[in-house]
Design a protein around this motif. Structure first.
Motif, short mmCIF file in Angstrom:
data_model
loop_
_atom_site.label_atom_id
_atom_site.label_comp_id
_atom_site.label_asym_id
_atom_site.label_seq_id
_atom_site.Cartn_x
_atom_site.Cartn_y
_atom_site.Cartn_z
N CYS A 57 0.94 -1.22 -0.12
CA CYS A 57 -0.12 0.09 -0.12
C CYS A 57 0.64 1.11 0.14
O CYS A 57 1.65 1.85 0.14
CB CYS A 57 -1.02 -0.39 1.31
N CYS A 58 -0.11 2.37 -0.57
CA CYS A 58 1.31 3.60 -0.86
C CYS A 58 -0.20 4.90 -0.30
O CYS A 58 -1.03 4.19 -0.57
CB CYS A 58 1.64 4.09 -0.95
N LYS A 59 0.20 6.27 0.01
CA LYS A 59 -0.91 6.76 -0.43
C LYS A 59 -1.74 7.69 -1.79
O LYS A 59 -2.48 6.88 -1.47
CB LYS A 59 -0.29 7.72 0.26
N SER A 60 -0.88 6.92 -2.78
CA SER A 60 -1.54 7.37 -3.99
C SER A 60 -2.45 5.61 -4.41
O SER A 60 -3.34 6.30 -4.63
CB SER A 60 -0.48 6.71 -5.20
N LEU A 117 -4.31 3.90 -2.14
CA LEU A 117 -5.01 4.74 -1.67
C LEU A 117 -6.38 6.20 -2.48
O LEU A 117 -7.07 5.96 -1.73
CB LEU A 117 -5.03 5.54 -0.19
N VAL A 118 -5.81 6.87 -3.05
CA VAL A 118 -6.24 8.02 -3.54
C VAL A 118 -6.90 7.54 -4.81
O VAL A 118 -8.10 7.97 -5.53
CB VAL A 118 -5.10 8.95 -3.83
N ASP A 147 -0.71 8.90 -10.61
CA ASP A 147 -1.01 9.79 -9.16
C ASP A 147 0.42 11.69 -9.83
O ASP A 147 1.16 10.88 -9.63
CB ASP A 147 -1.01 9.66 -8.40
N TYR A 163 2.99 10.64 -7.53
CA TYR A 163 3.53 9.27 -7.10
C TYR A 163 5.04 9.38 -8.29
O TYR A 163 4.97 10.25 -9.50
CB TYR A 163 3.08 8.01 -8.58
N ASN A 209 6.60 6.29 -0.20
CA ASN A 209 6.54 5.41 1.05
C ASN A 209 5.32 4.69 0.96
O ASN A 209 4.86 4.81 1.25
CB ASN A 209 6.59 6.37 2.10
#
Length: 73
Positions: free
Chosen positions: A17-20, A22-23, A31, A34, A40
């Motif tokens: 998983c990464c923030k990108s 999730l979005v 993204d 990204y 991270n």
């Protein structure tokens, strides 16, 4: 497609998983924030940058089926 070519194709782990992700979901590489090699990533099993096997969490290593903790996406 033969079994040998399927085994060689990278398939990321479902726990990566990464923030990108999730979005943007599966289009996470689209993204604008990204940047490959800079993102991270974390493992949803450990909530850390290390997987249950003690190895680093990132797109390439978490796409190797031979990792003991790998669960195909």
């Amino acid at each position: 497609m033969s079994e040998s070519s399927e085994a060689q194709e990278p398939c990321r782990c479902v726990n990566l998983c990464c923030k990108s992700m999730l979005v943007f979901g599966e289009a996470f590489e689209c993204d604008p924030e990204y940047q490959a090699g800079v993102v991270n990533f974390w493992c949803t099993q450990t909530s850390k940058g290390q997987g249950p096997d003690g190895e680093v969490v990132a797109l390439d290593p978490c796409s190797r089926r031979e990792r003991s903790c790998h669960r195909e996406f």
